[in-house]
Write a protein that holds these residues in place. Structure first.
Motif, PDB file in Angstrom:
ATOM      1  N   PRO A   1      -1.315   0.996  37.734  1.00 21.38           N
ATOM      2  CA  PRO A   1      -0.168   1.917  37.715  1.00 21.38           C
ATOM      3  C   PRO A   1       0.015   2.655  36.396  1.00 21.38           C
ATOM      4  N   PHE A   2      -0.492   2.116  35.294  1.00 17.70           N
ATOM      5  CA  PHE A   2      -0.350   2.814  34.019  1.00 17.70           C
ATOM      6  C   PHE A   2      -1.269   4.028  33.917  1.00 17.70           C
ATOM      7  N   MET A   3      -2.194   4.185  34.851  1.00 18.87           N
ATOM      8  CA  MET A   3      -3.086   5.329  34.836  1.00 18.87           C
ATOM      9  C   MET A   3      -2.479   6.530  35.551  1.00 18.87           C
ATOM     10  N   ARG A   4      -1.437   6.307  36.311  1.00 19.66           N
ATOM     11  CA  ARG A   4      -0.847   7.374  37.109  1.00 19.66           C
ATOM     12  C   ARG A   4       0.205   8.131  36.312  1.00 19.66           C
ATOM     13  N   MET A   5       0.148   9.462  36.434  1.00 21.04           N
ATOM     14  CA  MET A   5       1.177  10.306  35.844  1.00 21.04           C
ATOM     15  C   MET A   5       2.374  10.383  36.779  1.00 21.04           C
ATOM     16  N   GLY A   6       3.545  10.527  36.199  1.00 19.64           N
ATOM     17  CA  GLY A   6       4.731  10.762  36.995  1.00 19.64           C
ATOM     18  C   GLY A   6       4.811  12.218  37.402  1.00 19.64           C
ATOM     19  N   ASP A   7       5.844  12.580  38.185  1.00 15.01           N
ATOM     20  CA  ASP A   7       5.944  13.952  38.663  1.00 15.01           C
ATOM     21  C   ASP A   7       6.418  14.909  37.575  1.00 15.01           C
ATOM     22  N   ARG A   8       6.652  14.403  36.342  1.00 13.93           N
ATOM     23  CA  ARG A   8       6.913  15.283  35.205  1.00 13.93           C
ATOM     24  C   ARG A   8       5.701  15.348  34.292  1.00 13.93           C
ATOM     25  N   LEU A   9       4.534  14.963  34.804  1.00 13.57           N
ATOM     26  CA  LEU A   9       3.273  15.025  34.070  1.00 13.57           C
ATOM     27  C   LEU A   9       3.307  14.168  32.812  1.00 13.57           C
ATOM     28  N   ALA A  10       4.011  13.067  32.849  1.00 12.42           N
ATOM     29  CA  ALA A  10       4.041  12.107  31.751  1.00 12.42           C
ATOM     30  C   ALA A  10       3.683  10.737  32.317  1.00 12.42           C
ATOM     31  N   TYR A  11       3.105   9.893  31.480  1.00 12.58           N
ATOM     32  CA  TYR A  11       2.743   8.539  31.904  1.00 12.58           C
ATOM     33  C   TYR A  11       4.006   7.676  31.887  1.00 12.58           C
ATOM     34  N   SER A  12       4.784   7.812  32.955  1.00 14.90           N
ATOM     35  CA  SER A  12       6.130   7.234  32.988  1.00 14.90           C
ATOM     36  C   SER A  12       6.116   5.723  32.850  1.00 14.90           C
ATOM     37  N   ASN A  13       5.172   5.045  33.496  1.00 16.66           N
ATOM     38  CA  ASN A  13       5.143   3.578  33.433  1.00 16.66           C
ATOM     39  C   ASN A  13       4.890   3.092  32.017  1.00 16.66           C
ATOM     40  N   GLY A  14       3.974   3.752  31.301  1.00 22.07           N
ATOM     41  CA  GLY A  14       3.714   3.383  29.916  1.00 22.07           C
ATOM     42  C   GLY A  14       4.912   3.636  29.028  1.00 22.07           C
ATOM     43  N   ILE A  15       5.625   4.735  29.271  1.00 22.79           N
ATOM     44  CA  ILE A  15       6.828   5.046  28.490  1.00 22.79           C
ATOM     45  C   ILE A  15       7.891   3.976  28.707  1.00 22.79           C
ATOM     46  N   LEU A  16       8.047   3.540  29.945  1.00 27.55           N
ATOM     47  CA  LEU A  16       9.044   2.498  30.234  1.00 27.55           C
ATOM     48  C   LEU A  16       8.667   1.174  29.574  1.00 27.55           C
ATOM     49  N   LEU A  17       7.374   0.820  29.607  1.00 28.66           N
ATOM     50  CA  LEU A  17       6.938  -0.433  28.977  1.00 28.66           C
ATOM     51  C   LEU A  17       7.181  -0.394  27.477  1.00 28.66           C
ATOM     52  N   LEU A  18       6.865   0.718  26.839  1.00 38.81           N
ATOM     53  CA  LEU A  18       7.103   0.838  25.399  1.00 38.81           C
ATOM     54  C   LEU A  18       8.585   0.715  25.082  1.00 38.81           C
ATOM     55  N   THR A  19       9.414   1.341  25.894  1.00 41.97           N
ATOM     56  CA  THR A  19      10.862   1.290  25.653  1.00 41.97           C
ATOM     57  C   THR A  19      11.393  -0.130  25.742  1.00 41.97           C
ATOM     58  N   VAL A  20      11.004  -0.837  26.791  1.00 34.86           N
ATOM     59  CA  VAL A  20      11.497  -2.207  26.967  1.00 34.86           C
ATOM     60  C   VAL A  20      11.008  -3.104  25.837  1.00 34.86           C
ATOM     61  N   SER A  21       9.724  -3.005  25.463  1.00 37.92           N
ATOM     62  CA  SER A  21       9.167  -3.854  24.409  1.00 37.92           C
ATOM     63  C   SER A  21       9.854  -3.595  23.072  1.00 37.92           C
ATOM     64  N   ALA A  22       9.992  -2.315  22.717  1.00 35.09           N
ATOM     65  CA  ALA A  22      10.615  -1.973  21.436  1.00 35.09           C
ATOM     66  C   ALA A  22      12.083  -2.387  21.408  1.00 35.09           C
ATOM     67  N   ALA A  23      12.773  -2.212  22.522  1.00 34.42           N
ATOM     68  CA  ALA A  23      14.185  -2.604  22.562  1.00 34.42           C
ATOM     69  C   ALA A  23      14.349  -4.108  22.400  1.00 34.42           C
ATOM     70  N   LEU A  24      13.477  -4.891  23.026  1.00 31.20           N
ATOM     71  CA  LEU A  24      13.559  -6.350  22.885  1.00 31.20           C
ATOM     72  C   LEU A  24      13.318  -6.777  21.445  1.00 31.20           C
ATOM     73  N   ILE A  25      12.309  -6.196  20.798  1.00 32.77           N
ATOM     74  CA  ILE A  25      12.026  -6.549  19.397  1.00 32.77           C
ATOM     75  C   ILE A  25      13.167  -6.104  18.498  1.00 32.77           C
ATOM     76  N   PHE A  26      13.699  -4.918  18.754  1.00 33.39           N
ATOM     77  CA  PHE A  26      14.804  -4.409  17.940  1.00 33.39           C
ATOM     78  C   PHE A  26      16.014  -5.337  18.024  1.00 33.39           C
TER      79      PHE A  26
END
Length: 741
Positions: free
Chosen positions: A435-460
């Motif tokens: 699923p991380f290889m698929r682009m979202g309908d806004r031409l962004a790698y949405s799944n990767g963006i969500l994973l980065l957000t969750v990981s960074a927020a937890l560490i923060f």
């Protein structure tokens, strides 16, 4: 892995790879076996009770975007007449995916973008520079201070080494910058540390480099947000108790901006970066001019007490701390495909601009530090002291502080551009979930963006948003990646020996050696302070990536076609059905076919009243899909295979493979320019149902069933999503053919 395959960015057609000659021969053999046990293809086509060609999505010139040319909405298959006739079907489809949530999502993130908009969504140099350089440029706000903080503990003798160490750091910046220019030249389709290291040093070193980058990107978000929030709370002390909520709010803002797509994020984040460069540049120019007017007076000797002597280890610690001013300098080489054509040339130009500005800002700040004798203070940064000394309290000083806080908060955007891209490359190579290889309908790698957000927020949150607690984890991973990448380029030039290869090899060898020094020093000096966490995270990442690859390899072997293992249908003719133009419209049909409100009724009460059509969603021709086709053919009912292709090229490829197999069953290939699969498939099934409302349509899907529950996260849950989307529609059944691996 060849250089061509390693350097190629993920493509929408990746789910349907080219078949090798051996695989084509096996596919042909499987087709021969089908021809001996099933009816001729013509009989299957003649038995279809519907016309499989229900229309197409609008061509590019037929799209009328609501606001901007690059925006399109997902339309129904067919012409305008059908679109008006199926407004009720569209409403049902929307209700299955939560209309309120979908509406809010479109307001916040914008409409879906067509695949061809990817070219227009690329960044020009003036936008790419701030987007990809914000982290590296913002690090001059704390890099020089980090270096001086180490030297000050050795007193005046230690501070006397500020100039030569600063020059060494600038030499490292220049060497690494030039070496990444060589990387862009060697890998014009995008070649970050993962690609370069994998291609030249092997799979495991490549994963180590990728692990270092992934850890660094997560920490980049956490550290940048923490530093930005610290700047805000320093200016407004009353907000000091709200550091964590402020940081989470900033991360949420970054999430929304990046989910809108590359171009929108670039426009949002360009202004603060340029403002910071202008403010710091103005401070450097004004400070140097004022010092020149005074004849460059010698600063007052600082009154500091030495707590340790000048040692080689102290010098290396100061050098590695100052080198934090160049973290994420490789971001541009990672994101070459995001540039407008000619991509590699624009990327090299942007990299040159970034390195030039980084050298100017870092060197200028160090010059002012030496000319003014500025030393770190507990509650005021060096940059703030220099601003006070140069501008005095006033508008320019306030603007300098505001721009510093802004770029520190937005520096995390570099990670948001590169983290999902590297993760998509890992998924392409089967080292991360598909699923991380698929682009979202806004031409962004949405799944990767969500994973980065969750990981960074937890560490923060875990570190309470404290910059000092996060810094020891920082920069170790990125210099590990730098070292491996530059070493890989040395091997590349040694193998290629193209024009000027000796000069290129020398640049990369120097960069590798200097980065190795920084990595070893930082790992040793900061090990007990938290660097061990970053190193452990890299090890865990590599082990996890290797285990994921083992699973995908095992699944690939299980799905590979074999002539004697492929499922075959029985010698069963299709059940005779009344063609669509001879459907008897009697009063019984009209009474039992609709309810009072006009909706279709499900009134079949005996088996003979049920007429079937099996629709098989085919992704590719592997063992699981062949088994689903065999299951459908064995039901003694008409069968229609459907393949959704994101591009015309993949549609042609699928048609060619289908004919090579033998064209045993009718196939309809729908070119769908949108990133979603479920909505177009629901639309297509709905169009078939409109032709024959009396039909019961069974949608058959192949479904991989892993032996272990933990492996289910590595595969799409398409059957579940499709069943959820179709449950509001009458007379449609969704079934899956399990394939256990």
């Amino acid at each position: 892995m060849t250089q061509e395959s390693a350097a190629r960015p993920p493509d929408p057609s990746d789910p349907l790879p080219d078949l090798t000659p051996d695989q084509l021969e096996t596919l042909h053999q499987v087709g021969d076996q089908w021809s001996r046990v099933t009816r001729p293809p013509r009989e299957w086509r003649d038995a279809l009770p519907v016309d499989p060609n229900v229309g197409s999505y609008p061509a590019r010139h037929q799209i009328h975007p609501p606001r901007y040319e690059r925006f399109v909405t997902v339309s129904e298959l067919g012409d305008e007449k059908r679109a008006s006739e199926v407004s009720r079907v569209r409403a049902l489809s929307s209700s299955s995916t939560s209309p309120l949530g979908s509406r809010v999502r479109r307001v916040l993130l914008g409409p879906a973008l067509k695949s061809t908009a990817l070219v227009r969504e690329r960044m020009r140099k003036l936008v790419a520079l701030p987007v990809l350089s914000s982290d590296a440029l913002s690090s001059v706000a704390y890099g020089p201070e980090a270096m001086i903080t180490i030297l000050v503990i050795a007193g005046v003798a230690g501070l006397a080494l500020s100039l030569p160490i600063a020059l060494a750091v600038m030499l490292l910046m220049l060497a690494v910058g030039l070496s990444y220019r060589q990387t862009i030249r060697a890998y014009p389709n995008g070649g970050g540390s993962y690609i370069v290291t994998s291609d030249n040093l092997g799979r495991v070193p490549g994963l180590v480099a990728a692990g270092g980058l992934m850890v660094d990107y997560v920490l980049t978000v956490a550290v940048s947000i923490a530093a930005g929030v610290a700047a805000i709370t320093s200016a407004v002390p009353s907000l000091s108790g709200s550091a964590v909520p402020l940081g989470l709010g900033a991360i949420a803002l970054l999430l929304a901006g990046n989910l809108r797509g590359i171009r929108q994020a670039g426009l949002i984040f360009a202004a603060p970066t340029y403002l910071f460069v202008v403010c710091v540049g103005s401070m450097i120019v004004v400070g140097l001019v004022e010092s020149a007017r005074q004849g460059f007076p010698a600063p007052t000797p600082p009154q500091v007490n030495a707590t340790t002597g000048v040692t080689l280890f102290l010098i290396m610690r100061a050098f590695s701390s100052g080198a934090t001013a160049m973290t994420d300098i490789e971001a541009i080489s990672n994101a070459v495909p995001a540039f407008k054509p000619v991509e590699w040339r624009n990327a090299r130009t942007s990299l040159t601009w970034m390195v030039s500005m980084l050298l100017a800002l870092f060197g200028g700040i160090m010059a002012l530090v030496l000319l003014t004798g500025t030393l770190p203070k507990p509650h005021e940064t060096v940059l703030s002291q220099l601003g006070q000394h140069t501008f005095g309290p006033g508008v320019m000083y306030t603007l300098l502080q505001a721009s510093t806080a802004g770029i520190l908060l937005l520096a995390a955007n570099t990670a948001y551009n590169d983290f999902p891209r590297v993760l998509s490359l890992l998924a392409r190579d089967h080292h991360a979930p598909r699923p991380f290889m698929r682009m979202g309908d806004r031409l962004a790698y949405s799944n990767g963006i969500l994973l980065l957000t969750v990981s960074a927020a937890l560490i923060f949150v875990a570190f309470g948003g404290q910059t000092n607690a996060l810094i020891p984890l920082y920069a170790v991973g990125v210099f590990l990646a730098f070292t491996l990448s530059q070493s890989g380029m040395v091997v590349h030039w040694w193998r290629a020996r193209t024009r000027h290869w000796r000069k290129s090899l020398a640049f990369n060898a120097a960069g590798a050696a200097m980065c190795a020094v920084v990595f070893v020093t930082a790992a040793i000096a900061k090990f007990t302070a938290g660097a061990w966490v970053a190193l452990l995270a890299v090890v865990v990442f590599v082990v996890l990536a290797l285990r994921i690859r083992v699973h995908y390899d095992r699944v690939g072997r299980a799905l590979r076609l074999h002539p004697h293992t492929a499922s075959l249908p029985g010698n069963t003719p299709p059940a005779p059905l009344c063609p669509p133009d001879r459907v008897p419209p009697g009063p019984e049909r009209s009474e039992r076919g609709t309810d009072r409100d006009g909706t279709e009724a499900e009134a079949e009460e005996t088996p003979e009243e049920i007429h079937h059509l099996s629709v098989v969603a085919v992704e590719t021709l592997d063992l699981a899909n062949i088994r689903a086709l065999a299951y459908a053919a064995s039901l003694q009912q008409p069968v229609l295979a459907v393949h959704l292709s994101p591009t015309d090229e993949e549609a042609e490829r699928m048609t060619r493979y289908w004919r090579h197999w033998g064209n045993h069953l009718p196939l309809e290939v729908v070119v769908c320019p949108y990133r979603t699969i479920i909505a177009p498939l629901v639309d297509y099934v709905g169009a078939l149902h409109e032709q024959r409302p009396d039909l019961t349509i069974t949608v058959i899907l192949p479904e991989l069933v892993p032996a272990h529950r933990r492996h289910r996260l590595l595969h799409d849950r398409m059957a579940f999503r499709l069943r959820h989307a179709l449950r509001e529609r009458p007379k449609i059944v969704v079934t899956s053919v399990p394939f256990h691996v």
